[in-house]
Design an enzyme around this catalytic site. Structure first.
Site, mmCIF file in Angstrom:
data_model
loop_
_atom_site.group_PDB
_atom_site.id
_atom_site.type_symbol
_atom_site.label_atom_id
_atom_site.label_comp_id
_atom_site.label_asym_id
_atom_site.label_seq_id
_atom_site.Cartn_x
_atom_site.Cartn_y
_atom_site.Cartn_z
ATOM 1 N N LYS A 11 0.809 -1.277 -0.082
ATOM 2 C CA LYS A 11 0.070 0.042 -0.050
ATOM 3 C C LYS A 11 0.942 1.172 -0.026
ATOM 4 O O LYS A 11 1.910 1.229 0.337
ATOM 5 C CB LYS A 11 -0.946 -0.063 1.262
ATOM 6 C CG LYS A 11 -0.463 0.224 2.397
ATOM 7 C CD LYS A 11 -0.273 1.506 2.874
ATOM 8 C CE LYS A 11 0.606 1.908 4.114
ATOM 9 N NZ LYS A 11 1.282 2.942 4.727
ATOM 10 N N ASP A 138 -2.739 -1.367 10.593
ATOM 11 C CA ASP A 138 -2.841 -1.318 8.581
ATOM 12 C C ASP A 138 -3.505 -2.413 8.500
ATOM 13 O O ASP A 138 -3.844 -2.530 7.091
ATOM 14 C CB ASP A 138 -1.457 -1.095 8.107
ATOM 15 C CG ASP A 138 -1.167 0.315 8.337
ATOM 16 O OD1 ASP A 138 -2.008 1.224 8.377
ATOM 17 O OD2 ASP A 138 0.168 0.477 7.988
HETATM 18 O O1 C5P Z 1 -0.778 -1.260 15.383
HETATM 19 P P1 C5P Z 1 0.491 -1.542 15.065
HETATM 20 O O2 C5P Z 1 1.470 -2.617 15.659
HETATM 21 O O3 C5P Z 1 0.736 -1.567 13.517
HETATM 22 O O4 C5P Z 1 1.333 -0.239 15.537
HETATM 23 C C1 C5P Z 1 2.817 -0.108 15.632
HETATM 24 C C2 C5P Z 1 3.236 0.982 16.580
HETATM 25 O O5 C5P Z 1 2.779 2.431 15.705
HETATM 26 C C3 C5P Z 1 2.385 1.059 17.858
HETATM 27 O O6 C5P Z 1 3.048 0.585 18.820
HETATM 28 C C4 C5P Z 1 2.228 2.762 17.963
HETATM 29 O O7 C5P Z 1 3.723 3.186 18.407
HETATM 30 C C5 C5P Z 1 2.352 3.475 16.372
HETATM 31 N N1 C5P Z 1 0.808 3.489 16.133
HETATM 32 C C6 C5P Z 1 0.200 4.802 16.657
HETATM 33 N N2 C5P Z 1 -0.901 4.886 16.236
HETATM 34 C C7 C5P Z 1 -1.540 4.410 15.071
HETATM 35 C C8 C5P Z 1 -1.204 3.085 14.600
HETATM 36 C C9 C5P Z 1 0.167 2.965 15.070
HETATM 37 O O8 C5P Z 1 0.681 5.444 17.627
HETATM 38 N N3 C5P Z 1 -2.935 4.802 14.855
#
Ligand code: C5P
Length: 286
Positions: A11, A138
């Protein structure tokens, strides 16, 4: 033993805006996302003894549940109360890793879609997206794909008018960026510029590729360390000089991309950037 092969598209972010830091530690986002033809290939071997695990031939990619594809299979099994034990997920990676192009999330989403199909569709599309949400922010978008607005943590999705078909040149510089670090960094600065998301949605509704390309912007570009930013800026300049209608960084980077309405210009950009950056790809929207 049953086997399935799947494709997991990368993406790009046409826009990425951060609205606020939430109490749960995540950030409230507003992003326009687009799938592109650059993809990983995945093979699922059901019943291959050894539990649920991945293999990729890459030393830096884990094969256990810290690999998002394995986490997705475990989340699916739990959500559906499945009793199956063995699944080998073979990943043939092409999407750069830790690059802002959702490679891991897309692998997870492809595994979820394939398992759901294999099991006779026990989960509805919203249930499948919710299962993906447990794996990563994502993943719900990657389950849906196409052109979409992603809000909240990234899980609140609205399908949009498709971006008009175009060529996309994707280029990742040699360094990687830590997503949590960049999110932490953004809390410490005042954003100087924000994307015009409303204008982007209008351009998409009108099928205006040039208008959409002109409005692409990602707030994370503002917080990349100077040295990193100059590399991303130089890739963007090359893309524009070769005829891109617009260029920006995707996700938390460092991958940059440009949109082209002419194949020849896109090929020229790909050729020029390939000379300097190994991870340069010529793709199109899907
Ligand atoms: O959800 P995911 O594990 O992909 O997110 C990785 C990191 O990205 C989270 O631990 C956080 O630090 C950050 N994040 C965030 N806000 C979001 C998505 C991700 O702060 N909406």
């Amino acid at each position: 033993m049953t086997s399935l092969t799947l494709q997991a598209p990368a993406k790009i972010n046409l826009t990425l805006d951060i609205l606020r830091h939430r109490e749960d530690g995540y950030h409230e986002l507003c992003m326009v996302m687009q799938s592109v033809s650059l993809c990983d290939r995945i093979r699922l071997d059901f019943g291959s003894p050894g539990g649920i695990r991945a293999e990729s031939g890459l030393r830096f990619l884990p094969n256990d549940k810290s690999n998002l594809a394995v986490a997705a299979a475990l989340a699916f099994r739990q959500a559906t109360g499945g009793r199956w034990q063995d699944l080998l997920i073979s990943l043939q990676k092409r999407i750069p890793v830790c690059a802002g192009t959702a490679g891991g999330s897309s692998d997870a989403a492809a595994v979820l879609r394939a398992l759901n199909q294999w099991a006779g569709e026990p989960l509805s599309p919203p249930e499948l997206a919710r299962t993906g949400e447990q794996v990563g922010s994502d993943v719900p978008y990657c389950v849906l794909g196409g052109t979409a607005l992603a809000e909240g943590r990234g899980e609140r999705l609205t399908a949009l008018h498709s971006l008009p078909a175009c060529w996309v040149v994707v280029c990742k510089p040699e360094f990687s960026v830590s997503t949590p670090e960049l999110f932490a960094q953004i809390d410490r600065v005042k954003l100087r510029r924000r994307p015009d998301t409303t204008g982007m949605l209008e351009a998409l509704a009108q099928g205006d590729l040039a208008g959409a390309a002109r409005r692409m912007y990602n707030v994370f570009e503002d917080v990349l360390p100077e040295r990193r930013y100059s590399t991303v800026a130089s890739i963007k300049n090359t893309l524009i000089q070769c005829g891109a209608l617009g260029a920006t960084m995707s996700g938390t980077g460092p991958t940059a991309f440009g949109l082209f309405d002419q194949e020849e210009s896109a090929r020229q950009a790909w050729k020029t950037l390939s000379g300097e950056y190994r991870d340069t790809f010529l793709a199109h929207t899907v």
